[in-house]
Write an enzyme that holds these catalytic residues in place. Structure first.
Site, PDB file in Angstrom:
ATOM      1  N   ASP A  62      19.451 -21.185  -2.704  1.00  0.00           N
ATOM      2  CA  ASP A  62      18.768 -20.900  -3.887  1.00  0.00           C
ATOM      3  C   ASP A  62      17.264 -22.075  -3.903  1.00  0.00           C
ATOM      4  OD1 ASP A  62      18.058 -20.283  -6.666  1.00  0.00           O
ATOM      5  OD2 ASP A  62      18.664 -22.237  -7.342  1.00  0.00           O
ATOM      6  N   SER A  63      16.441 -21.788  -4.607  1.00  0.00           N
ATOM      7  CA  SER A  63      15.188 -22.510  -4.761  1.00  0.00           C
ATOM      8  C   SER A  63      15.627 -23.815  -5.046  1.00  0.00           C
ATOM      9  CB  SER A  63      14.211 -22.013  -5.622  1.00  0.00           C
ATOM     10  OG  SER A  63      14.800 -22.016  -6.991  1.00  0.00           O
ATOM     11  N   TYR A 113      10.318 -21.352  -7.677  1.00  0.00           N
ATOM     12  CA  TYR A 113       9.884 -20.377  -6.968  1.00  0.00           C
ATOM     13  C   TYR A 113       9.370 -19.319  -8.166  1.00  0.00           C
ATOM     14  CZ  TYR A 113      11.909 -21.067  -2.289  1.00  0.00           C
ATOM     15  OH  TYR A 113      12.535 -21.715  -1.011  1.00  0.00           O
ATOM     16  N   GLY A 114       9.781 -19.430  -9.356  1.00  0.00           N
ATOM     17  CA  GLY A 114       9.544 -18.201 -10.337  1.00  0.00           C
ATOM     18  C   GLY A 114       8.100 -17.751 -10.651  1.00  0.00           C
ATOM     19  N   CYS A 148      19.786 -16.341  -5.773  1.00  0.00           N
ATOM     20  CA  CYS A 148      18.477 -16.534  -6.510  1.00  0.00           C
ATOM     21  C   CYS A 148      18.027 -15.320  -6.833  1.00  0.00           C
ATOM     22  CB  CYS A 148      17.631 -17.505  -5.628  1.00  0.00           C
ATOM     23  SG  CYS A 148      15.928 -17.653  -6.179  1.00  0.00           S
ATOM     24  N   ASN A 149      17.682 -15.206  -7.988  1.00  0.00           N
ATOM     25  CA  ASN A 149      17.168 -13.674  -8.550  1.00  0.00           C
ATOM     26  C   ASN A 149      15.783 -13.534  -7.851  1.00  0.00           C
ATOM     27  OD1 ASN A 149      18.954 -12.341 -10.395  1.00  0.00           O
ATOM     28  ND2 ASN A 149      19.035 -14.279 -10.558  1.00  0.00           N
ATOM     29  N   THR A 150      14.907 -14.752  -7.944  1.00  0.00           N
ATOM     30  CA  THR A 150      13.392 -14.364  -7.579  1.00  0.00           C
ATOM     31  C   THR A 150      13.249 -14.240  -6.124  1.00  0.00           C
ATOM     32  OG1 THR A 150      13.102 -16.295  -9.276  1.00  0.00           O
ATOM     33  CG2 THR A 150      11.325 -15.698  -7.691  1.00  0.00           C
ATOM     34  N   GLU A 205      15.531 -27.945 -14.090  1.00  0.00           N
ATOM     35  CA  GLU A 205      15.384 -28.786 -12.777  1.00  0.00           C
ATOM     36  C   GLU A 205      14.969 -30.234 -13.148  1.00  0.00           C
ATOM     37  OE1 GLU A 205      14.893 -28.050  -9.106  1.00  0.00           O
ATOM     38  OE2 GLU A 205      16.249 -26.317  -9.791  1.00  0.00           O
ATOM     39  N   CYS A 250      18.623 -15.096 -13.897  1.00  0.00           N
ATOM     40  CA  CYS A 250      18.409 -16.374 -13.259  1.00  0.00           C
ATOM     41  C   CYS A 250      19.531 -17.294 -13.142  1.00  0.00           C
ATOM     42  CB  CYS A 250      17.249 -16.977 -13.839  1.00  0.00           C
ATOM     43  SG  CYS A 250      16.538 -18.594 -12.913  1.00  0.00           S
ATOM     44  N   THR A 251      19.862 -17.497 -11.977  1.00  0.00           N
ATOM     45  CA  THR A 251      21.016 -18.433 -11.715  1.00  0.00           C
ATOM     46  C   THR A 251      21.035 -19.873 -12.220  1.00  0.00           C
ATOM     47  OG1 THR A 251      20.016 -19.011  -9.323  1.00  0.00           O
ATOM     48  CG2 THR A 251      21.385 -17.085  -9.633  1.00  0.00           C
ATOM     49  N   HIS A 252      19.767 -20.295 -12.719  1.00  0.00           N
ATOM     50  CA  HIS A 252      19.744 -21.679 -13.146  1.00  0.00           C
ATOM     51  C   HIS A 252      20.240 -21.319 -14.768  1.00  0.00           C
ATOM     52  CE1 HIS A 252      17.192 -22.757 -10.158  1.00  0.00           C
ATOM     53  NE2 HIS A 252      16.759 -24.027 -10.749  1.00  0.00           N
TER      54      HIS A 252
END
Ligand code: DGL
Length: 273
Positions: free
Chosen positions: A10-11, A42-43, A73-75, A158, A192-194
């Site tokens: 992931d980012s 990264y978004g 990570c979807n992005t 983040e 989004c995994t966040h």
């Protein structure tokens, strides 16, 4: 034989919400996690940049011995996965596999809705790629998809600022903007995994009739099926129940913060790319 953990990328911290579910579903495997925290989020980055960063990290996983890497990570799944699968793997090593989180989610998301109206909350990059509407149409042609970018959410998460009034403002703002697109939305995907860290706040901002879906469990179930159906990959994956964590930023910050996403204490190592 060299140990071959399953790579999870992931980012930053978001992929830990996916790893947590994968570990619960498939505890016997070894995993190697990398968060590219020094270049996160990264978004809002361009296709080229997300692709370049993701490919660099994928190559690192391969060097560590991984045969299978999950872009949690979807992005990165939206902007880099297809090119890596179609162009890079053949050159690097055709026996390696890289999978994303969008395909397994779109295969199943249509089953959650009764009205046929789904909302997607995601980063600017994922929304702009149109990956969700395009992929959902393949599996559920009758479903209407409404998207809302939430560019402030990942920075708030983040930076550990997601549990305060400032965050509440942005949560309500994006939810309201999504629901204004269609009053018939009855299912919302956290694309989004966040975002699972915000799930309680998101649910509170919505009518109770709306189902909120996060991806971790969906991706874990899909990975279990993939490994069952691909014995040649499965047999390469080592199975000692071990996990290692790497971050491209400060390990101290990562360890302090990552536990919130992962649910237990983490001891990471630093990676300079
Ligand atoms: N967790 C990521 C996703 O699923 C990326 C967030 C970001 O780096 O902007 O899209």
């Amino acid at each position: 034989m060299k140990q071959q953990p399953i790579g999870i990328f992931d980012s930053g911290y978001g992929g830990l919400t996916v790893l947590k579910e994968i570990k619960a579903k498939l505890p016997g495997y070894d995993y190697l996690y990398l968060g590219d925290n020094s270049r996160s989020p990264y978004g809002n980055r361009s296709f080229e940049t997300v692709y370049e960063y993701t490919l660099q990290c994928v190559k690192w996983f391969f060097k560590q011995g991984c045969s299978l890497v999950i872009l949690a990570c979807n992005t990165a799944s939206a902007k880099a996965l297809r090119t890596i699968q179609q162009n890079d793997l053949a050159k690097i090593d055709p026996a390696k596999r890289v999978l994303g989180v969008i395909r397994p989610t779109t295969e199943i998301i249509g089953k959650f809705t009764k009205t046929g109206n789904i909302g997607i909350l995601a980063t600017n990059g994922t929304v702009g790629s149109e990956s969700y509407p395009i992929e959902i149409k393949k599996f559920f042609p009758g479903i209407k998809v409404f998207q809302q970018a939430c560019p402030m959410w990942v920075p708030l998460i983040e930076n550990n600022e997601f549990d305060n009034a400032g965050a509440d403002y942005f949560i309500t703002k994006y939810i309201t903007e999504l629901m204004q697109q269609s009053p018939d939305i009855d299912t919302i995907l956290l694309g989004c995994t966040h975002y699972p860290l915000l799930i309680d706040k998101i649910k509170n901002a919505l009518p109770p009739t709306v189902t909120v879906v996060s991806q971790g469990e969906i991706v874990a179930n899909s990975l279990a099926i993939y490994l069952q159906n691909h014995p040649q990959i499965n047999e390469k994956c080592s199975k000692n129940g071990q996990i290692s964590f790497y971050t491209t930023d400060s390990t101290e910050d990562f360890d302090n913060h990552a536990a919130i996403f992962y649910g237990s204490v983490i001891k990471s190592s630093h990676l300079s790319l």
